[in-house]
Write a protein that holds these residues in place. Sequence first.
Motif, PDB file in Angstrom:
ATOM      1  N   SER A  56      -1.700  -7.057   0.935  1.00 51.89           N
ATOM      2  CA  SER A  56      -2.133  -8.319   1.541  1.00 51.89           C
ATOM      3  C   SER A  56      -3.642  -8.362   1.723  1.00 51.89           C
ATOM      4  CB  SER A  56      -1.448  -8.517   2.901  1.00 51.89           C
ATOM      5  OG  SER A  56      -0.067  -8.736   2.752  1.00 51.89           O
ATOM      6  N   ILE A  57      -4.228  -7.233   2.141  1.00 53.77           N
ATOM      7  CA  ILE A  57      -5.675  -7.178   2.370  1.00 53.77           C
ATOM      8  C   ILE A  57      -6.437  -7.566   1.108  1.00 53.77           C
ATOM      9  CG2 ILE A  57      -7.616  -5.604   2.796  1.00 53.77           C
ATOM     10  CD1 ILE A  57      -5.801  -4.066   4.720  1.00 53.77           C
ATOM     11  N   PHE A  58      -5.945  -7.098  -0.047  1.00 53.87           N
ATOM     12  CA  PHE A  58      -6.650  -7.347  -1.302  1.00 53.87           C
ATOM     13  C   PHE A  58      -5.975  -8.419  -2.162  1.00 53.87           C
ATOM     14  CE2 PHE A  58      -7.768  -2.963  -0.140  1.00 53.87           C
ATOM     15  CZ  PHE A  58      -9.142  -3.079  -0.140  1.00 53.87           C
ATOM     16  N   GLY A  59      -4.945  -9.067  -1.638  1.00 56.15           N
ATOM     17  CA  GLY A  59      -4.258 -10.100  -2.403  1.00 56.15           C
ATOM     18  C   GLY A  59      -3.707  -9.581  -3.717  1.00 56.15           C
ATOM     19  N   ALA A  60      -3.159  -8.388  -3.688  1.00 54.49           N
ATOM     20  CA  ALA A  60      -2.719  -7.732  -4.921  1.00 54.49           C
ATOM     21  C   ALA A  60      -1.280  -8.073  -5.281  1.00 54.49           C
ATOM     22  CB  ALA A  60      -2.866  -6.220  -4.785  1.00 54.49           C
ATOM     23  N   ASP A  61      -1.020  -8.113  -6.568  1.00 56.02           N
ATOM     24  CA  ASP A  61       0.328  -8.316  -7.078  1.00 56.02           C
ATOM     25  C   ASP A  61       0.951  -6.970  -7.434  1.00 56.02           C
ATOM     26  OD1 ASP A  61       0.339 -11.132  -6.953  1.00 56.02           O
ATOM     27  OD2 ASP A  61      -0.777 -11.256  -8.837  1.00 56.02           O
ATOM     28  N   GLN A  62       2.247  -6.997  -7.777  1.00 59.39           N
ATOM     29  CA  GLN A  62       2.916  -5.782  -8.214  1.00 59.39           C
ATOM     30  C   GLN A  62       2.213  -5.232  -9.463  1.00 59.39           C
ATOM     31  OE1 GLN A  62       4.345  -8.647  -7.531  1.00 59.39           O
ATOM     32  NE2 GLN A  62       6.048  -8.338  -6.121  1.00 59.39           N
ATOM     33  N   GLY A  63       2.083  -3.925  -9.507  1.00 61.28           N
ATOM     34  CA  GLY A  63       1.493  -3.298 -10.672  1.00 61.28           C
ATOM     35  C   GLY A  63      -0.006  -3.076 -10.584  1.00 61.28           C
ATOM     36  N   GLU A  64      -0.663  -3.628  -9.557  1.00 62.82           N
ATOM     37  CA  GLU A  64      -2.120  -3.501  -9.459  1.00 62.82           C
ATOM     38  C   GLU A  64      -2.570  -2.199  -8.804  1.00 62.82           C
ATOM     39  OE1 GLU A  64      -4.808  -6.708  -8.514  1.00 62.82           O
ATOM     40  OE2 GLU A  64      -3.117  -8.095  -8.418  1.00 62.82           O
ATOM     41  N   PHE A  65      -1.848  -1.762  -7.759  1.00 66.63           N
ATOM     42  CA  PHE A  65      -2.242  -0.585  -7.005  1.00 66.63           C
ATOM     43  C   PHE A  65      -1.170   0.494  -7.083  1.00 66.63           C
ATOM     44  CE2 PHE A  65      -4.874  -3.239  -3.775  1.00 66.63           C
ATOM     45  CZ  PHE A  65      -5.958  -3.226  -4.649  1.00 66.63           C
ATOM     46  N   PHE A  66      -1.613   1.737  -7.234  1.00 64.84           N
ATOM     47  CA  PHE A  66      -0.750   2.893  -7.059  1.00 64.84           C
ATOM     48  C   PHE A  66      -1.011   3.339  -5.632  1.00 64.84           C
ATOM     49  CE2 PHE A  66       0.252   7.473  -7.461  1.00 64.84           C
ATOM     50  CZ  PHE A  66       1.528   7.374  -8.025  1.00 64.84           C
ATOM     51  N   ILE A  67      -0.027   3.200  -4.750  1.00 62.48           N
ATOM     52  CA  ILE A  67      -0.251   3.388  -3.320  1.00 62.48           C
ATOM     53  C   ILE A  67       0.477   4.622  -2.798  1.00 62.48           C
ATOM     54  CG2 ILE A  67       0.027   2.371  -1.026  1.00 62.48           C
ATOM     55  CD1 ILE A  67      -0.075  -0.381  -2.341  1.00 62.48           C
ATOM     56  N   HIS A  68      -0.270   5.434  -2.047  1.00 58.20           N
ATOM     57  CA  HIS A  68       0.328   6.577  -1.358  1.00 58.20           C
ATOM     58  C   HIS A  68      -0.013   6.453   0.116  1.00 58.20           C
ATOM     59  CE1 HIS A  68       1.790  10.614  -0.569  1.00 58.20           C
ATOM     60  NE2 HIS A  68       0.687  10.834   0.134  1.00 58.20           N
ATOM     61  N   ARG A  69       1.000   6.620   0.967  1.00 54.76           N
ATOM     62  CA  ARG A  69       0.787   6.489   2.405  1.00 54.76           C
ATOM     63  C   ARG A  69       1.205   7.776   3.103  1.00 54.76           C
ATOM     64  NH1 ARG A  69       1.706   0.182   3.698  1.00 54.76           N
ATOM     65  NH2 ARG A  69       0.912   0.893   5.705  1.00 54.76           N
ATOM     66  N   ASN A  70       0.409   8.177   4.073  1.00 49.49           N
ATOM     67  CA  ASN A  70       0.773   9.317   4.916  1.00 49.49           C
ATOM     68  C   ASN A  70       0.136   9.137   6.292  1.00 49.49           C
ATOM     69  OD1 ASN A  70      -1.940  10.428   4.965  1.00 49.49           O
ATOM     70  ND2 ASN A  70      -1.581  11.289   2.934  1.00 49.49           N
ATOM     71  N   ILE A  71       0.413  10.058   7.190  1.00 52.41           N
ATOM     72  CA  ILE A  71      -0.151   9.969   8.537  1.00 52.41           C
ATOM     73  C   ILE A  71      -1.674  10.114   8.486  1.00 52.41           C
ATOM     74  CG2 ILE A  71      -0.200  10.998  10.838  1.00 52.41           C
ATOM     75  CD1 ILE A  71       2.435   9.632  10.208  1.00 52.41           C
ATOM     76  N   ALA A  72      -2.369   9.081   8.954  1.00 56.36           N
ATOM     77  CA  ALA A  72      -3.840   9.076   9.083  1.00 56.36           C
ATOM     78  C   ALA A  72      -4.579   9.136   7.752  1.00 56.36           C
ATOM     79  CB  ALA A  72      -4.315  10.194  10.004  1.00 56.36           C
ATOM     80  N   ASN A  73      -3.903   8.696   6.670  1.00 59.26           N
ATOM     81  CA  ASN A  73      -4.537   8.606   5.346  1.00 59.26           C
ATOM     82  C   ASN A  73      -5.349   9.846   4.977  1.00 59.26           C
ATOM     83  OD1 ASN A  73      -5.851   6.265   7.318  1.00 59.26           O
ATOM     84  ND2 ASN A  73      -7.424   7.689   6.574  1.00 59.26           N
ATOM     85  N   LEU A  74      -4.752  11.010   5.213  1.00 62.29           N
ATOM     86  CA  LEU A  74      -5.457  12.263   4.963  1.00 62.29           C
ATOM     87  C   LEU A  74      -5.110  12.859   3.599  1.00 62.29           C
ATOM     88  CD1 LEU A  74      -5.113  14.007   8.440  1.00 62.29           C
ATOM     89  CD2 LEU A  74      -7.194  13.018   7.445  1.00 62.29           C
ATOM     90  N   VAL A  75      -6.090  13.519   3.009  1.00 62.75           N
ATOM     91  CA  VAL A  75      -5.885  14.279   1.779  1.00 62.75           C
ATOM     92  C   VAL A  75      -6.209  15.736   2.090  1.00 62.75           C
ATOM     93  CG1 VAL A  75      -6.626  14.662  -0.597  1.00 62.75           C
ATOM     94  CG2 VAL A  75      -6.489  12.330   0.314  1.00 62.75           C
ATOM     95  N   PRO A  76      -5.286  16.648   1.831  1.00 60.61           N
ATOM     96  CA  PRO A  76      -5.579  18.060   2.074  1.00 60.61           C
ATOM     97  C   PRO A  76      -6.482  18.607   0.968  1.00 60.61           C
ATOM     98  CG  PRO A  76      -3.442  17.848   1.046  1.00 60.61           C
ATOM     99  CD  PRO A  76      -3.934  16.438   1.302  1.00 60.61           C
ATOM    100  N   PRO A  77      -7.128  19.738   1.198  1.00 61.12           N
ATOM    101  CA  PRO A  77      -7.922  20.337   0.119  1.00 61.12           C
ATOM    102  C   PRO A  77      -7.019  20.844  -0.993  1.00 61.12           C
ATOM    103  CG  PRO A  77      -7.802  21.813   2.006  1.00 61.12           C
ATOM    104  CD  PRO A  77      -7.204  20.512   2.448  1.00 61.12           C
TER     105      PRO A  77
END
Length: 216
Positions: A56-77
């Motif tokens: 919704s934030i970017f007005g995106a349609d299906q297929g535009e974003f590859f989305i991964h969600r986790n607690i606090a949007n963290l990426v481990p090393p």
Amino acid sequence: MDQAKPLPGYLVQRYQGWKATGYAENKAWYRRLASDGQHPRAMVISCCDSRVHVTSIFGADQGEFFIHRNIANLVPPYEPDGDHHGTSAAVEYAVTVLKVAHLIVLGHSSCGGVQGCIDMCKGHAPELEQKHSFVGRWMDILKPKYDLVSSEKDPGVQAQQLEKHAVLASLENLMTFPFIQLSVDEGLLTLHGLWTDIGEGGLEYFNTEKQLFLPV
């Protein structure tokens, strides 16, 4: 598996409404997505928080974003230790298989995970210190950044500062992945750090020249 139950009625009604309208009116597009596969230009790593609606934030349609969600949007090393690494696996797939051009880390205001990290660092969340706490061990990724905000007296400002440091910590950790470093060096991939204010609808990006977050 005897515990799985039918969907709640309200979700069934919503699905049927979508199938009769959203899908029916765009059937050719959905079938094209299914037959041609996905070709997203960007990956977004965001928080699990239900208030953060990336498309919704970017007005995106299906297929535009590859989305991964986790607690606090963290990426481990980068840690190829043979254990389970859901976030790292998603990043690897996006960069090495889907060849996304942009990798976006999106933080947000009033993040419960970040607040949990603050509480843990202040000794106010002993339950998160337990070895069996998945949330606590995940927040260990962010704990080193707490020292950068520990002197802030205003709780709201402190939380917001650490939310933004969570974005930066993820960007730093992303660069420890050899395939990301290579893609960035070859100009095939760009990294982006964003933070959104849920209540105000604001969006800020990290400016590398000024080393701070600025409004988009």
